[in-house]
Design a protein around this motif. Structure first.
Motif: not given
Length: 590
Positions: A168-184
């Motif tokens: 469920s976590f893999e399918r439904t989590f908004d992964w861009k929250l982490f990707s955006e943090l990595v970028a920032r």
């Protein structure tokens, strides 16, 4: 999915190879300053970081052919600090770190944090799968069937199986929250100097928790005293402050820091040394505003780069992701223990903290507590002096139904309620008080691991009431050791209660007794720190002979929970009862 331990093997016993020259204090090969810790100095003598491999790791982080096993082996070969968790021939492998768990478990946590770095930097490749499922004992990807995925559909978090939670976590989590943090944080492939930023993050992760091993903690030298409230000759037991001290004044003792470029050292010092900020304290309302945010605010207002603030947040995410000490099983703390709403609130808090530049520490914390209460509860914030204490206890407990925390508090007797309401409302900021509960004087107390104690005992209102009662006992003893004064209003004293959060509640409230005649005591370690320990009778004699200040702790049996019909915040009568609905293993304790 087959059963697995989720743990990596301990590093081999052989010494680390020496790459390049041994680092020294003055560059001449002679130590001209006294070491703050001989054990640390001896353990790192002749050791150095394999920088060629570290830079190759950073370059290959998004290489599809660079496997997790290869990354792990490179970490073991490159970072000598990883062996500090085991570098003691006379130590028991299960010896306790300051966190209350074994040094071997802290090693697993550190490897878990390194794995989280690997996964988050390659989310769009195979990182999201590894983050959620980990790998099997042969380092192979975990395959999930369509039926396993379908089984998780529509179920509430508390009813999901372990495999269903991962899916469920893999399918439904908004992964861009982490990707955006990595970028920032400057670690995305699109950033021109991402390689150096990744190198800094990997090095920081490799040594960030070594000061949880008590035998490595430094003693403040006269030339640096006072340091963050520690006088000359005093051992720094707070692992974050201890690491700060070594990084600032004895960097050569940690080659994976000393060999970084000046810009990368500055970034690491900002995240680890200069802020002295623990994000978990903020998210869980674990600490008073002054001890938690004053230095953070000072650094933010001194021209700090925003991407260094985000590098700190990224580091904190990876640290917490590995907190379950099962690195090969994925980021279990997030995937299995946090409902996504709780994780979302944590990520939300990052942007909330940016307001600290324009607001006082106390103002920001009070607004944060009120905002979290409004999201978690559909009842008004109490209008009496218990408001701040209740808001903090709600965040410490991390329950799905936070009304049970309020009920548990109302079941306390008036003495314990007053103690919690008073002590949890002190700010540690001179001349700054909560609007809802203006209580002055100090020092304020930071009960280290209080949220972990609450979360361990959140299964029922009765056990939560008992946990609160234990906190009140510790706070009263702390106030006896550190009497209130107006002069100390700006100070915060840290009380480590790791032993309490690691002990079953029924064992805490019954007489330890036994053949060894043990007693729970609060021991004063120095002017800024105390610790709760279980002490044998013969040890009490030694403490008294050495004139160590301590107080005995008497944990009485739990009271009967009785809702108060006139309790503030509920005009229609008592707070809703019923059993506490716990977030599965939830919370932010690391």
């Amino acid at each position: 999915m087959a059963a697995r331990t989720g743990k990596v093997p301990e590093p081999p016993d052989e010494d680390m190879p020496v790459f390049g020259k041994t680092l020294t204090l003055d560059g001449s090969g002679k130590r001209k300053k006294r070491s703050p810790n001989q054990t640390l100095s001896q353990a790192m003598e002749g050791k150095a970081t394999d920088w060629e491999t570290v830079h190759e790791m950073a370059s290959r982080m998004r290489d599809p052919d660079y496997s997790l096993q290869m990354f792990y082996e490179d970490c073991i070969d490159s970072f000598p600090e990883l062996r500090l968790f085991f570098d003691d021939e006379n130590a028991d492998a299960n010896s306790r770190a300051s966190s209350g768990i074994s040094a071997a478990a802290e090693y697993q946590r550190t490897v878990g944090a390194l794995f989280a770095v690997y996964w988050l930097l390659r989310i769009d490749l195979d990182g999201s799968n590894g983050f959620c499922f980990g790998v099997d004992d042969d380092w192979k990807k975990i395959e999930v069937s369509d039926s396993d995925i379908a089984a998780a559909e529509g179920k509430p978090f508390s009813q999901l199986s372990v495999l269903e939670k991962r899916s469920s976590f893999e399918r439904t989590f908004d992964w861009k929250l982490f990707s955006e943090l990595v970028a920032r944080a400057g670690c995305a492939a699109s950033d021109h100097d991402c390689k150096q930023r990744i190198v800094a993050l990997l090095c920081l992760t490799s040594f960030h928790d070594i000061m949880k091993v008590k035998k490595l903690t430094p003693i403040v030298q006269k030339a640096h005293a006072p340091y963050c409230g520690y006088d000359a000759g005093v051992r720094i037991l707070d692992h974050d402050v201890a690491l700060s001290y070594v990084l600032e004044h004895f960097p050569e003792l940690l080659p994976s820091f000393a060999g970084l470029g000046k810009e990368e050292q500055r970034s690491v010092l900002f995240t680890q040394a200069k802020m002295h900020f623990n994000h978990g304290w903020f998210v869980q309302a674990e600490a008073p505003p002054g001890g938690m945010l004053s230095r953070f605010k000072e650094v933010m207002n001194s021209g700090a780069q925003e991407r260094d603030i985000d590098l700190y947040f990224l580091h904190w995410v990876t640290d917490l992701a590995g907190a379950e000490a099962t690195p090969m099983a994925g980021a279990e703390k997030f995937v299995l223990k946090f409902p996504k709403a709780v994780l979302g609130s944590f990520l939300w808090s990052m942007s909330f903290l940016r307001q600290l530049k324009s607001k006082s520490e106390t103002e920001l914390v009070e607004e944060y507590l009120e905002a979290r209460w409004s999201k978690l509860l559909d009842i008004p914030i109490p209008q009496d002096r218990s408001a701040v204490a209740l808001m903090r206890l709600v965040l410490m407990a991390q329950l799905e139904d936070s009304r049970a925390v309020v009920e548990a508090y109302r079941a306390l007797d008036s003495v314990d309620q007053k103690c919690l309401a008073t002590e949890l409302s002190k700010t540690g900021c001179s001349g700054s008080q909560y609007k809802r509960c203006p209580i002055g004087g100090g020092p304020a107390f930071l009960l280290y691991y209080a949220p972990a104690l609450m979360q361990r005992n959140k299964g029922s209102v009765k056990t939560m009431t008992t946990a609160m009662q234990i906190l009140a006992v510790v706070l009263r003893a702390s106030r006896a050791v550190w009497p209130q004064s107006q002069e100390d209003e700006s100070k915060t004293v840290s009380i480590n209660i790791a032993t309490l959060k690691s002990t079953a509640i029924e064992d805490l409230i019954r007489d330890p007794g036994g053949d060894f005649r043990q007693l729970w005591i609060l021991q004063k370690n120095n002017n800024a720190e105390g610790e709760v320990i279980l002490c044998r009778a013969k040890e009490l004699n030694r403490l008294m002979a050495e004139t160590v200040t301590f107080r005995a702790l008497d944990f009485p049996p739990p009271p009967q929970a009785k809702p108060d019909p006139a309790s503030p915040g509920n005009a229609k009568g008592g707070y809703p009862g019923g059993p506490a609905k716990a977030v599965a293993g939830g919370g932010f304790s690391a």
